[in-house]
Design a protein around this motif. Structure first.
Motif, PDB file in Angstrom:
ATOM      1  N   SER A  76       0.855  -1.193   0.000  1.00 27.48           N
ATOM      2  CA  SER A  76       0.000   0.000   0.000  1.00 27.48           C
ATOM      3  C   SER A  76       0.886   1.235   0.000  1.00 27.48           C
ATOM      4  O   SER A  76       2.043   1.178   0.428  1.00 27.48           O
ATOM      5  N   ALA A  77       0.332   2.339  -0.428  1.00 27.52           N
ATOM      6  CA  ALA A  77       1.076   3.600  -0.378  1.00 27.52           C
ATOM      7  C   ALA A  77       1.316   3.990   1.076  1.00 27.52           C
ATOM      8  O   ALA A  77       2.350   4.562   1.410  1.00 27.52           O
ATOM      9  N   TYR A  78       0.377   3.657   1.944  1.00 22.47           N
ATOM     10  CA  TYR A  78       0.513   3.965   3.370  1.00 22.47           C
ATOM     11  C   TYR A  78       1.703   3.224   3.984  1.00 22.47           C
ATOM     12  O   TYR A  78       2.373   3.753   4.860  1.00 22.47           O
ATOM     13  N   ALA A  79       1.987   2.027   3.522  1.00 22.91           N
ATOM     14  CA  ALA A  79       3.114   1.249   4.040  1.00 22.91           C
ATOM     15  C   ALA A  79       4.446   1.932   3.758  1.00 22.91           C
ATOM     16  O   ALA A  79       5.437   1.669   4.429  1.00 22.91           O
ATOM     17  N   ASN A  80       4.463   2.816   2.782  1.00 27.93           N
ATOM     18  CA  ASN A  80       5.679   3.533   2.419  1.00 27.93           C
ATOM     19  C   ASN A  80       6.011   4.649   3.410  1.00 27.93           C
ATOM     20  O   ASN A  80       7.111   5.190   3.386  1.00 27.93           O
ATOM     21  N   GLU A  81       5.074   5.000   4.301  1.00 28.31           N
ATOM     22  CA  GLU A  81       5.268   6.095   5.250  1.00 28.31           C
ATOM     23  C   GLU A  81       6.453   5.861   6.189  1.00 28.31           C
ATOM     24  O   GLU A  81       7.281   6.729   6.371  1.00 28.31           O
ATOM     25  N   ASN A  82       6.497   4.686   6.817  1.00 29.51           N
ATOM     26  CA  ASN A  82       7.585   4.342   7.746  1.00 29.51           C
ATOM     27  C   ASN A  82       7.535   2.848   8.034  1.00 29.51           C
ATOM     28  O   ASN A  82       6.587   2.167   7.664  1.00 29.51           O
ATOM     29  N   ASN A  83       8.563   2.357   8.696  1.00 29.62           N
ATOM     30  CA  ASN A  83       8.657   0.908   8.904  1.00 29.62           C
ATOM     31  C   ASN A  83       7.569   0.374   9.835  1.00 29.62           C
ATOM     32  O   ASN A  83       7.190  -0.788   9.738  1.00 29.62           O
ATOM     33  N   LYS A  84       7.029   1.194  10.721  1.00 28.11           N
ATOM     34  CA  LYS A  84       5.956   0.728  11.609  1.00 28.11           C
ATOM     35  C   LYS A  84       4.659   0.523  10.829  1.00 28.11           C
ATOM     36  O   LYS A  84       3.957  -0.474  11.042  1.00 28.11           O
ATOM     37  N   GLU A  85       4.351   1.452   9.935  1.00 26.55           N
ATOM     38  CA  GLU A  85       3.168   1.284   9.091  1.00 26.55           C
ATOM     39  C   GLU A  85       3.360   0.106   8.140  1.00 26.55           C
ATOM     40  O   GLU A  85       2.430  -0.645   7.878  1.00 26.55           O
ATOM     41  N   PHE A  86       4.575  -0.045   7.646  1.00 30.55           N
ATOM     42  CA  PHE A  86       4.910  -1.180   6.788  1.00 30.55           C
ATOM     43  C   PHE A  86       4.658  -2.490   7.528  1.00 30.55           C
ATOM     44  O   PHE A  86       4.023  -3.404   7.003  1.00 30.55           O
ATOM     45  N   PHE A  87       5.143  -2.570   8.767  1.00 29.72           N
ATOM     46  CA  PHE A  87       4.937  -3.780   9.566  1.00 29.72           C
ATOM     47  C   PHE A  87       3.445  -4.052   9.739  1.00 29.72           C
ATOM     48  O   PHE A  87       2.984  -5.180   9.551  1.00 29.72           O
ATOM     49  N   SER A  88       2.691  -3.029  10.078  1.00 29.00           N
ATOM     50  CA  SER A  88       1.246  -3.196  10.285  1.00 29.00           C
ATOM     51  C   SER A  88       0.533  -3.675   9.026  1.00 29.00           C
ATOM     52  O   SER A  88      -0.266  -4.618   9.078  1.00 29.00           O
ATOM     53  N   GLU A  89       0.832  -3.026   7.923  1.00 29.69           N
ATOM     54  CA  GLU A  89       0.177  -3.387   6.663  1.00 29.69           C
ATOM     55  C   GLU A  89       0.544  -4.809   6.219  1.00 29.69           C
ATOM     56  O   GLU A  89      -0.321  -5.565   5.772  1.00 29.69           O
ATOM     57  N   THR A  90       1.804  -5.154   6.339  1.00 26.79           N
ATOM     58  CA  THR A  90       2.228  -6.497   5.913  1.00 26.79           C
ATOM     59  C   THR A  90       1.714  -7.567   6.876  1.00 26.79           C
ATOM     60  O   THR A  90       1.400  -8.678   6.449  1.00 26.79           O
ATOM     61  N   PHE A  91       1.598  -7.232   8.153  1.00 23.46           N
ATOM     62  CA  PHE A  91       1.049  -8.174   9.118  1.00 23.46           C
ATOM     63  C   PHE A  91      -0.392  -8.524   8.757  1.00 23.46           C
ATOM     64  O   PHE A  91      -0.786  -9.695   8.771  1.00 23.46           O
ATOM     65  N   VAL A  92      -1.179  -7.527   8.423  1.00 27.28           N
ATOM     66  CA  VAL A  92      -2.568  -7.758   8.026  1.00 27.28           C
ATOM     67  C   VAL A  92      -2.614  -8.639   6.778  1.00 27.28           C
ATOM     68  O   VAL A  92      -3.410  -9.590   6.700  1.00 27.28           O
ATOM     69  N   MET A  93      -1.762  -8.345   5.807  1.00 26.66           N
ATOM     70  CA  MET A  93      -1.721  -9.154   4.589  1.00 26.66           C
ATOM     71  C   MET A  93      -1.320 -10.593   4.900  1.00 26.66           C
ATOM     72  O   MET A  93      -1.883 -11.539   4.348  1.00 26.66           O
ATOM     73  N   TYR A  94      -0.346 -10.753   5.793  1.00 24.67           N
ATOM     74  CA  TYR A  94       0.114 -12.092   6.169  1.00 24.67           C
ATOM     75  C   TYR A  94      -1.022 -12.882   6.826  1.00 24.67           C
ATOM     76  O   TYR A  94      -1.268 -14.037   6.468  1.00 24.67           O
ATOM     77  N   MET A  95      -1.703 -12.252   7.773  1.00 28.42           N
ATOM     78  CA  MET A  95      -2.776 -12.941   8.487  1.00 28.42           C
ATOM     79  C   MET A  95      -3.938 -13.288   7.544  1.00 28.42           C
ATOM     80  O   MET A  95      -4.604 -14.304   7.740  1.00 28.42           O
ATOM     81  N   ALA A  96      -4.156 -12.466   6.529  1.00 24.08           N
ATOM     82  CA  ALA A  96      -5.223 -12.716   5.558  1.00 24.08           C
ATOM     83  C   ALA A  96      -4.779 -13.657   4.433  1.00 24.08           C
ATOM     84  O   ALA A  96      -5.567 -13.963   3.547  1.00 24.08           O
ATOM     85  N   LYS A  97      -3.517 -14.075   4.494  1.00 28.19           N
ATOM     86  CA  LYS A  97      -2.943 -14.943   3.458  1.00 28.19           C
ATOM     87  C   LYS A  97      -3.090 -14.317   2.066  1.00 28.19           C
ATOM     88  O   LYS A  97      -3.423 -14.992   1.090  1.00 28.19           O
TER      89      LYS A  97
END
Length: 77
Positions: free
Chosen positions: A35-56
């Motif tokens: 997401s473009a939001y994940a590009n903001e900083n590594n914490k947002e990146f972690f959050s966005e990728t975590f959601v994607m991981y959990m949703a497979k």
């Protein structure tokens, strides 16, 4: 079983690895698969990728999925 220092070292190791993955995703353009939001900083990146991981989510790059596999394996108590 790890002692307190062992857990602190593990946390630091995983944090540094996550920061490296964030920089890698930005450098190779994978950040925009997330997401473009994940590009903001590594914490947002972690959050966005975590959601994607959990949703497979199939759009999550393999190296990020492998990080979360490792993360959950290493952090099991």
């Amino acid at each position: 079983r790890l002692d307190k220092d062992g857990y602190i070292n593990l946390i630091n190791q995983l944090d540094e690895e996550q920061r490296l993955i964030f920089r890698t995703a930005r450098a190779n353009g994978d950040i925009y698969k997330i997401s473009a939001y994940a590009n903001e900083n590594n914490k947002e990146f972690f959050s966005e990728t975590f959601v994607m991981y959990m949703a497979k989510d199939p759009d999550l790059p393999l190296y990020i999925s492998e990080f979360f596999d490792k993360f959950f394996k290493l952090t099991q108590l």
